[in-house]
Design a protein around this motif. Structure first.
Motif, mmCIF file in Angstrom:
data_model
loop_
_atom_site.group_PDB
_atom_site.id
_atom_site.type_symbol
_atom_site.label_atom_id
_atom_site.label_comp_id
_atom_site.label_asym_id
_atom_site.label_seq_id
_atom_site.Cartn_x
_atom_site.Cartn_y
_atom_site.Cartn_z
ATOM 1 N N ARG A 72 0.944 -1.226 -0.040
ATOM 2 C CA ARG A 72 0.007 -0.121 0.089
ATOM 3 C C ARG A 72 0.889 1.311 0.227
ATOM 4 O O ARG A 72 1.742 1.478 0.754
ATOM 5 C CB ARG A 72 -0.973 -0.047 1.275
ATOM 6 C CG ARG A 72 -1.636 1.334 1.241
ATOM 7 C CD ARG A 72 -2.693 1.422 2.587
ATOM 8 N NE ARG A 72 -3.100 2.715 2.722
ATOM 9 C CZ ARG A 72 -3.656 2.958 3.940
ATOM 10 N NH1 ARG A 72 -3.780 2.267 4.874
ATOM 11 N NH2 ARG A 72 -4.552 4.373 4.059
ATOM 12 N N VAL A 73 0.730 2.069 -1.173
ATOM 13 C CA VAL A 73 1.449 3.263 -1.018
ATOM 14 C C VAL A 73 0.305 4.368 -1.156
ATOM 15 O O VAL A 73 -0.426 4.587 -2.233
ATOM 16 C CB VAL A 73 2.291 3.439 -2.076
ATOM 17 C CG1 VAL A 73 2.991 4.744 -2.448
ATOM 18 C CG2 VAL A 73 3.501 2.397 -2.443
ATOM 19 N N SER A 74 0.272 5.290 0.074
ATOM 20 C CA SER A 74 -0.702 6.197 -0.142
ATOM 21 C C SER A 74 -0.097 7.631 -0.493
ATOM 22 O O SER A 74 1.174 7.874 -0.274
ATOM 23 C CB SER A 74 -1.431 6.327 1.369
ATOM 24 O OG SER A 74 -0.318 6.578 2.415
ATOM 25 N N TYR A 75 -0.926 8.566 -0.671
ATOM 26 C CA TYR A 75 -0.184 9.785 -1.197
ATOM 27 C C TYR A 75 -1.120 11.122 -0.613
ATOM 28 O O TYR A 75 -2.273 11.083 -0.733
ATOM 29 C CB TYR A 75 -0.153 10.044 -2.661
ATOM 30 C CG TYR A 75 0.385 11.506 -3.190
ATOM 31 C CD1 TYR A 75 1.326 12.184 -2.828
ATOM 32 C CD2 TYR A 75 -0.861 12.206 -3.885
ATOM 33 C CE1 TYR A 75 1.604 13.510 -3.452
ATOM 34 C CE2 TYR A 75 -0.645 13.294 -4.405
ATOM 35 C CZ TYR A 75 0.558 14.066 -4.099
ATOM 36 O OH TYR A 75 0.780 15.352 -4.444
ATOM 37 N N ALA A 76 -0.276 12.144 -0.177
ATOM 38 C CA ALA A 76 -1.070 13.316 0.302
ATOM 39 C C ALA A 76 -0.263 14.507 0.147
ATOM 40 O O ALA A 76 1.031 14.170 0.137
ATOM 41 C CB ALA A 76 -1.415 13.390 1.800
ATOM 42 N N ARG A 77 -0.634 15.452 -0.463
ATOM 43 C CA ARG A 77 0.211 16.649 -1.021
ATOM 44 C C ARG A 77 0.741 17.416 0.220
ATOM 45 O O ARG A 77 1.777 17.971 0.449
ATOM 46 C CB ARG A 77 -0.479 17.557 -2.059
ATOM 47 C CG ARG A 77 0.324 18.613 -2.484
ATOM 48 C CD ARG A 77 -0.360 19.322 -3.887
ATOM 49 N NE ARG A 77 0.556 20.610 -4.458
ATOM 50 C CZ ARG A 77 0.100 21.802 -4.246
ATOM 51 N NH1 ARG A 77 -0.806 21.993 -3.495
ATOM 52 N NH2 ARG A 77 0.683 22.589 -4.878
ATOM 53 N N GLY A 78 -0.170 17.830 1.078
ATOM 54 C CA GLY A 78 0.195 18.377 2.433
ATOM 55 C C GLY A 78 -0.053 19.982 2.207
ATOM 56 O O GLY A 78 -0.730 20.495 2.662
ATOM 57 N N LEU A 123 4.676 21.177 7.761
ATOM 58 C CA LEU A 123 4.390 19.881 7.422
ATOM 59 C C LEU A 123 5.168 18.929 7.823
ATOM 60 O O LEU A 123 4.955 17.816 8.520
ATOM 61 C CB LEU A 123 4.106 19.900 5.978
ATOM 62 C CG LEU A 123 4.089 18.169 5.006
ATOM 63 C CD1 LEU A 123 2.360 18.049 5.658
ATOM 64 C CD2 LEU A 123 4.103 18.524 3.804
ATOM 65 N N ALA A 124 6.692 19.008 7.647
ATOM 66 C CA ALA A 124 7.593 18.420 8.371
ATOM 67 C C ALA A 124 7.434 18.080 9.816
ATOM 68 O O ALA A 124 7.506 16.732 10.267
ATOM 69 C CB ALA A 124 8.891 18.535 7.760
ATOM 70 N N ARG A 125 7.169 19.007 10.293
ATOM 71 C CA ARG A 125 7.263 18.877 11.862
ATOM 72 C C ARG A 125 5.865 18.084 12.251
ATOM 73 O O ARG A 125 5.944 17.416 13.252
ATOM 74 C CB ARG A 125 7.116 20.392 12.563
ATOM 75 C CG ARG A 125 8.416 21.187 12.394
ATOM 76 C CD ARG A 125 8.272 22.641 12.999
ATOM 77 N NE ARG A 125 9.311 23.323 12.815
ATOM 78 C CZ ARG A 125 10.511 23.693 13.535
ATOM 79 N NH1 ARG A 125 10.443 22.641 14.656
ATOM 80 N NH2 ARG A 125 11.437 24.277 13.329
ATOM 81 N N ALA A 126 4.949 18.222 11.572
ATOM 82 C CA ALA A 126 3.575 17.699 11.944
ATOM 83 C C ALA A 126 3.796 16.124 11.748
ATOM 84 O O ALA A 126 3.297 15.181 12.715
ATOM 85 C CB ALA A 126 2.646 18.119 11.308
ATOM 86 N N VAL A 145 -2.641 19.425 5.635
ATOM 87 C CA VAL A 145 -1.927 18.778 6.654
ATOM 88 C C VAL A 145 -2.535 17.745 7.525
ATOM 89 O O VAL A 145 -2.009 16.664 7.735
ATOM 90 C CB VAL A 145 -1.020 19.898 7.594
ATOM 91 C CG1 VAL A 145 -0.331 19.312 8.511
ATOM 92 C CG2 VAL A 145 -0.002 20.875 6.742
ATOM 93 N N PRO A 146 -3.899 18.076 7.998
ATOM 94 C CA PRO A 146 -4.470 17.084 8.673
ATOM 95 C C PRO A 146 -4.642 15.742 7.970
ATOM 96 O O PRO A 146 -4.323 14.646 8.616
ATOM 97 C CB PRO A 146 -5.763 17.699 8.998
ATOM 98 C CG PRO A 146 -5.504 19.091 9.247
ATOM 99 C CD PRO A 146 -4.527 19.593 7.949
ATOM 100 N N ALA A 147 -5.033 15.838 6.781
ATOM 101 C CA ALA A 147 -4.985 14.699 5.977
ATOM 102 C C ALA A 147 -3.565 13.975 5.805
ATOM 103 O O ALA A 147 -3.842 12.755 5.710
ATOM 104 C CB ALA A 147 -5.801 14.832 4.631
ATOM 105 N N ALA A 148 -2.602 14.670 5.671
ATOM 106 C CA ALA A 148 -1.227 14.179 5.444
ATOM 107 C C ALA A 148 -0.875 13.349 6.704
ATOM 108 O O ALA A 148 -0.220 12.179 6.656
ATOM 109 C CB ALA A 148 -0.251 15.008 5.162
ATOM 110 N N VAL A 149 -1.210 13.977 8.058
ATOM 111 C CA VAL A 149 -1.050 13.473 9.131
ATOM 112 C C VAL A 149 -1.718 11.989 9.374
ATOM 113 O O VAL A 149 -1.232 11.226 9.860
ATOM 114 C CB VAL A 149 -1.076 14.452 10.381
ATOM 115 C CG1 VAL A 149 -1.224 13.459 11.716
ATOM 116 C CG2 VAL A 149 -0.323 15.538 10.452
#
Length: 591
Positions: free
Chosen positions: A295-301, A354-357, A312-316
């Motif tokens: 499984r490879v998921s993707y979020a732009r963030g 984004l990175a910190r989250a 960001v919440p979706a990426a987290v």
């Protein structure tokens, strides 16, 4: 482009070979061979132009097109040598810089173009102006009229006016008025015709217009394989704690970031005929590498430069559901290249948030950087598990990145420029001079009166020549075949390099030299050679270098370049901070 780049704020560092004149020369000569080959009339060669003569990479404050001021010692020892090497190797054309050098626009600098380039170096090829550089002589305020600008440029030695049309408009009347001798026109025209003859254009003026050949070679399997290899071998592994990389192909992977699915950013600013639709993005490369079973998921963030944090919440959430997060961060084509200088060289936009989250989740985090310059990333360098600098990887970005992330190949790239901790350290480069009050953190009583910052260490985040591997290497003692180098002689340097890890890998062995006492304060060390060696686990090889007196030469003043007698130190290792060394004595005039 053989401009030396020591200021990462300057956008065009992405086009050159970095901060070191030796490296710049080696890379420039390789490009020259690739363009011109052995015969300009061959079907697979073209005329090469060395640019920008000279000092363009030293624009003040890193701001493109700004003024350049260089003392003679830097000009002679750092900025001129790559161009001199190009001329000696037969480069067909040279382009003057758009900028001023010590107050004189290079396009109008007769001492530079005719004095050094033509008379001192014997250059017989074309001198072609940069785009609209001749009318810009008026903007530089050294020419009052277009005719003045043409007179200055032509008198300096410029044969071809790129784009502006001022030569066509102004030279005929300057000849009629006797300002420009017809003999000078004839000489410039002869150089142009000679270049066309050597290219075979008299025999076939349409020799480059071959639609069938274009179709056969453009994006051919052989070229794509080479593009993938070039991208892969140029990438630099900056960090890899706990052996996070290479990744297992059985992990659930969250691919996150504004550049993960980007195409145009992989081509950079000057992509010529490169088309975004031909690029394999990093997300696709990862998915191809692991197949449908993982499984490879993707979020732009976030966006590259946007202030919008709504993604960001979706990426987290996606990172929480995965075993590892791969963050693809950095710069796109609008932030690098010509006319794209930056005063802040950290991650643009809200990428750090984004990175910190993602890091706060507690899962392993791998950062893939897409960037055209060294970036200030001190927080990432201490908080994420791995950092792979992919630069601007081109059409095969995805497959090349995936090759390294999953261990199909081993990273072996090395940094051509120093990475600063903070933009306040810029310009920062390895070949600096020692000061009268060097900083020593162990000397508490005197540290306030030594050269240092009060808020950041002197040292870079990552030094010139640095780059990690998935295996480990050990260097034996540095051996010299003699303790003396004499005029006309050679000195052989060797070191035993061993792969002490469990994987096959490649190390770039680097040779540096330091003049211990000189008439002019010398750099702490200078690169004089490098060799790439591939080793299996447990395998060792002896790597050899040769030094000659010319390798020790520097500008002595009054137009003289020479080598001084004295003691020299040789360093050999995996980057510019190596301490493995040996000493030898150079005795001028002895054989």
């Amino acid at each position: 482009m053989v401009d030396i780049g020591r200021d990462p704020r300057w956008g065009r560092v992405v086009e050159g070979a970095g901060e070191d004149p030796y490296l710049d020369t080696v890379m420039g000569l390789a490009q020259l061979r690739g363009f011109q080959g052995d015969d300009l009339a061959a079907s697979d060669t073209m005329l090469a132009t060395a640019k920008h003569f000279v000092g363009y990479g030293a624009v003040q404050a890193g701001r493109d097109y700004n003024s350049v001021y260089l003392p003679q010692i830097l000009l002679r020892d750092v900025y001129l040598p790559p161009f001199h090497a190009m001329v000696d190797a037969g480069v067909a054309a040279v382009m003057p810089s758009l900028t001023t050098l010590n107050g004189v626009p290079a396009t109008a600098d007769r001492g530079l173009l005719t004095g050094i380039l033509r008379k001192r170096w014997g250059f017989r090829g074309l001198i072609v102006s940069d785009y609209d550089a001749i009318p810009e002589l008026q903007t530089h305020e050294v020419a009052a009229t277009p005719a003045d600008a043409v007179r200055l440029a032509f008198d300096a030695g410029v044969d071809i006016d790129l784009h502006s049309g001022l030569y066509l408009a102004q030279l005929p009347q300057l000849v009629r008025r006797g300002v420009v001798p017809m003999s000078r026109i004839d000489a410039a025209v002869r150089r142009v015709l000679d270049a066309k003859y050597r290219l075979g254009l008299f025999a076939n003026p349409f020799r480059y217009d071959n639609a069938q050949r274009q179709k056969q070679v453009t994006l051919s399997p052989q070229h794509l394989a080479l593009a993938r290899k070039a991208a892969r071998e140029s990438m630099v592994l900056l960090r890899n704690v706990h052996h996070t990389l290479p990744l297992s192909r059985h992990l659930r992977i969250a691919v996150i970031g504004p550049l993960a699915d980007a195409r145009k950013a992989m081509l950079g600013q000057m992509s010529a005929e490169g088309e975004p639709q031909d690029v394999v993005p990093i997300l696709d490369g990862i998915r191809r590498a692991v197949g449908d079973a993982v499984r490879v998921s993707y979020a732009r963030g976030v966006g590259v430069t946007s202030d919008d944090l709504s993604g960001v919440p979706a990426a987290v959430r996606m990172a929480k559901a995965a075993d590892v997060a791969v963050l693809v961060l950095g710069e796109n084509q609008s932030l690098i290249g010509e006319g794209h200088s930056r005063s802040h060289i950290g991650l643009p936009g809200r990428q750090m948030e984004l990175a910190r989250a993602i890091v706060a989740i507690g899962k392993p985090v791998v950062v893939v950087l897409i960037n055209g310059r060294p970036l200030t990333i001190p927080w990432l360098s201490t908080h994420v598990d791995a950092i792979l600098d992919a630069w601007v990887p081109g059409d095969e970005a995805g497959p090349a990145v995936a090759d390294l992330l999953f261990g199909t190949d081993d990273p072996s790239g090395k940094l051509p420029m120093t990475f600063p901790r903070d933009v306040g350290q810029v310009p920062i480069y390895y070949a600096h001079l020692e000061t009268g009050r060097p900083y020593n953190p162990a000397t508490r009583l005197t540290r306030h009166y030594t050269t240092h910052y009060v808020d950041v260490p002197n040292s870079p985040l990552y030094p010139f020549g640095y780059g990690l591997s998935y295996t480990s290497f050990a260097f034996g003692p540095v051996y010299l075949d003699s303790d003396r180098l004499r005029t006309g002689g050679t000195l052989h340097v060797s070191v035993r390099v061993s792969n002490t890890g469990k994987r096959r890998g490649a190390e770039v062995v680097q040779l540096y030299v330091h003049d211990e006492v000189a008439s002019i304060s010398p750099p702490v060390r200078l690169l004089k050679g490098f060799r790439r060696v591939s080793l299996n686990p447990g395998q060792s090889k002896t790597v050899r270098f040769t030094l000659v007196p010319a390798d020790l030469a520097f500008y002595l003043g009054h137009g003289v370049v020479g080598t001084e007698s004295g003691t020299y130190q040789v360093y050999v290792g995996g980057d510019s901070t190596t301490t493995d060394s040996a000493h030898f004595l150079f005795q001028e005039g002895t054989k």
